[in-house]
Write a protein that holds these residues in place. Structure first.
Motif, PDB file in Angstrom:
ATOM      1  N   GLN A 151      16.863 -13.241   6.038  1.00 57.57           N
ATOM      2  CA  GLN A 151      15.437 -13.581   5.898  1.00 57.57           C
ATOM      3  C   GLN A 151      14.659 -12.413   5.321  1.00 57.57           C
ATOM      4  O   GLN A 151      13.891 -12.571   4.367  1.00 57.57           O
ATOM      5  CB  GLN A 151      14.865 -13.983   7.267  1.00 57.57           C
ATOM      6  CG  GLN A 151      13.367 -14.268   7.246  1.00 57.57           C
ATOM      7  CD  GLN A 151      12.533 -13.056   7.629  1.00 57.57           C
ATOM      8  OE1 GLN A 151      12.725 -12.458   8.679  1.00 57.57           O
ATOM      9  NE2 GLN A 151      11.592 -12.684   6.768  1.00 57.57           N
ATOM     10  N   ASP A 179      13.942 -20.566   7.278  1.00 60.71           N
ATOM     11  CA  ASP A 179      12.754 -21.317   7.699  1.00 60.71           C
ATOM     12  C   ASP A 179      12.601 -21.183   9.204  1.00 60.71           C
ATOM     13  O   ASP A 179      13.345 -21.785   9.981  1.00 60.71           O
ATOM     14  CB  ASP A 179      12.900 -22.785   7.283  1.00 60.71           C
ATOM     15  CG  ASP A 179      11.732 -23.641   7.755  1.00 60.71           C
ATOM     16  OD1 ASP A 179      10.794 -23.114   8.370  1.00 60.71           O
ATOM     17  OD2 ASP A 179      11.784 -24.868   7.506  1.00 60.71           O
ATOM     18  N   LEU A 180      11.608 -20.394   9.628  1.00 66.33           N
ATOM     19  CA  LEU A 180      11.444 -20.114  11.049  1.00 66.33           C
ATOM     20  C   LEU A 180      10.571 -21.139  11.764  1.00 66.33           C
ATOM     21  O   LEU A 180      10.229 -20.967  12.933  1.00 66.33           O
ATOM     22  CB  LEU A 180      10.890 -18.703  11.250  1.00 66.33           C
ATOM     23  CG  LEU A 180      11.960 -17.601  11.342  1.00 66.33           C
ATOM     24  CD1 LEU A 180      12.823 -17.559  10.089  1.00 66.33           C
ATOM     25  CD2 LEU A 180      11.327 -16.240  11.587  1.00 66.33           C
ATOM     26  N   SER A 206      11.245 -16.076  16.836  1.00 62.64           N
ATOM     27  CA  SER A 206      10.464 -16.267  15.622  1.00 62.64           C
ATOM     28  C   SER A 206       8.973 -16.077  15.891  1.00 62.64           C
ATOM     29  O   SER A 206       8.247 -15.516  15.072  1.00 62.64           O
ATOM     30  CB  SER A 206      10.698 -17.663  15.044  1.00 62.64           C
ATOM     31  OG  SER A 206      12.056 -17.874  14.738  1.00 62.64           O
ATOM     32  N   THR A 216       4.913 -20.359   8.251  1.00 58.75           N
ATOM     33  CA  THR A 216       5.205 -20.796   6.886  1.00 58.75           C
ATOM     34  C   THR A 216       4.914 -19.728   5.838  1.00 58.75           C
ATOM     35  O   THR A 216       5.134 -19.960   4.652  1.00 58.75           O
ATOM     36  CB  THR A 216       4.404 -22.059   6.544  1.00 58.75           C
ATOM     37  OG1 THR A 216       3.016 -21.820   6.801  1.00 58.75           O
ATOM     38  CG2 THR A 216       4.879 -23.250   7.372  1.00 58.75           C
ATOM     39  N   SER A 221       9.105 -16.981   6.552  1.00 60.90           N
ATOM     40  CA  SER A 221      10.015 -18.071   6.172  1.00 60.90           C
ATOM     41  C   SER A 221      10.091 -18.135   4.647  1.00 60.90           C
ATOM     42  O   SER A 221       9.315 -18.857   4.014  1.00 60.90           O
ATOM     43  CB  SER A 221       9.506 -19.410   6.726  1.00 60.90           C
ATOM     44  OG  SER A 221       9.468 -19.403   8.132  1.00 60.90           O
ATOM     45  N   ASP A 246      19.097 -25.406   6.562  1.00 61.53           N
ATOM     46  CA  ASP A 246      18.129 -24.695   5.724  1.00 61.53           C
ATOM     47  C   ASP A 246      18.813 -23.878   4.639  1.00 61.53           C
ATOM     48  O   ASP A 246      18.259 -23.709   3.545  1.00 61.53           O
ATOM     49  CB  ASP A 246      17.244 -23.793   6.590  1.00 61.53           C
ATOM     50  CG  ASP A 246      16.261 -24.586   7.430  1.00 61.53           C
ATOM     51  OD1 ASP A 246      15.803 -25.639   6.954  1.00 61.53           O
ATOM     52  OD2 ASP A 246      15.971 -24.163   8.557  1.00 61.53           O
TER      53      ASP A 246
END
Length: 298
Positions: A151, A179-180, A206, A216, A221, A246
């Motif tokens: 990430q 994508d958290l 997260s 977002t 993410s 993801d």
């Protein structure tokens, strides 16, 4: 020594590595314990075939790993995983040494602050600065990271493109947390088969890692960021990993954005399978070192 693939899920559960992620309460308790009792992060005493040095940058220990007796070309900044709460471990260091030796490159390893001290905005920004400094010193720079480090690496690649006009020659992501929000509708279908990670603990970690940012935000993410214009990306993901939906979506979105992407999906592979002492892990590590070799000089 290789471990049979079918033994790994049992070992994960027996050693309790999954307990941190099973509930938000367990994740919170683990984060508080690690903050009180920080874990060691230095490389193993016997890391063969490489020379290791360390500097301190803005309070971060930053290790430099080079192949012994060889002239390395370019640089890889390797960002370790661990759910933003766990330190770098022996498996990371072994992969780092293998990258340095087989890719014949310098590997820079930042030991970033973990939650709650480290958060997405500050850690990504500092990683970007380290990548820029490495580029000035060593020439071509590539980014690589596993899990949480994936990430950070992908978020940093986006910042390097947007704020510094730097397109990386390669970014390698191992089981990345892209994508958290944990909102992919395929995740619940994978969860029963994942012996390691679980959504409740992931949600808690997260929520701390994001700091003041929205989940977002691409610094948190990177799947929500603009992917167009990134350099080539190589992704490794196993199908028994709740991050796999993801990772698969990321590969598809990169391709749609016109990015050169190489996606390696291991059937039955666990989270971070390229770091495991298995046959599939060994194959993945060979692909990783090949992908991270410095490009030919113009």
């Amino acid at each position: 020594m290789k471990v049979p693939e079918n033994l790994i899920p049992w070992l994960v559960r027996v050693t309790g590595r999954n307990k941190v992620f099973l509930t938000q309460e367990a994740a919170k308790a683990h984060a508080e314990k690690v903050a009180r009792q920080p874990r060691p992060f230095g490389p193993p005493a016997r890391l063969r075939g490489v020379d290791v040095s360390m500097t301190v940058r803005e309070g971060w220990p930053v290790y430099t790993v080079v192949p012994s007796g060889a002239r390395p070309s370019g640089c890889v900044v390797f960002v370790h995983g661990g759910g933003w709460v766990n330190e770098i471990v022996r498996q990371h260091w072994k992969l780092i040494a293998q990258i340095a030796i087989e890719s014949r490159t310098t590997v820079v390893v930042p030991i970033y602050p973990l939650i709650p001290v480290g958060t997405a905005a500050t850690v990504v920004a500092e990683t970007v600065d380290i990548a820029l400094e490495s580029r000035e010193r060593y020439g071509d720079v590539r980014l690589a990271g596993d899990s949480a480090g994936g990430q950070i690496s992908l978020s940093a690649a986006q910042v390097l493109r947007d704020s510094h006009g730097v397109t990386l020659s390669r970014t390698v992501l191992i089981s990345p947390a892209a994508d958290l929000t944990w909102s992919n509708p395929r995740i619940p279908g994978v969860q029963p088969d994942d012996p390691w990670l679980a959504v409740p603990g992931g949600h808690y970690l997260s929520s701390v890692w994001r700091g003041d940012l929205e989940l977002t935000n691409p610094l948190v993410s990177p799947l929500f960021g603009d992917l167009a214009g990134l350099g080539p990306v190589v992704i490794f993901s196993g199908t028994r990993d709740i991050l796999n939906p993801d990772a698969s979506l990321l590969a598809s979105n990169l391709k749609e954005a016109g990015v050169e992407v190489e996606y390696h999906e291991q059937p039955g592979g666990l989270h971070d399978y390229p770091l495991l002492p298995t046959a599939s892990g060994e194959r993945a590590r060979r692909l990783i070192t090949s992908a991270l070799a410095a490009p030919p000089a113009d």
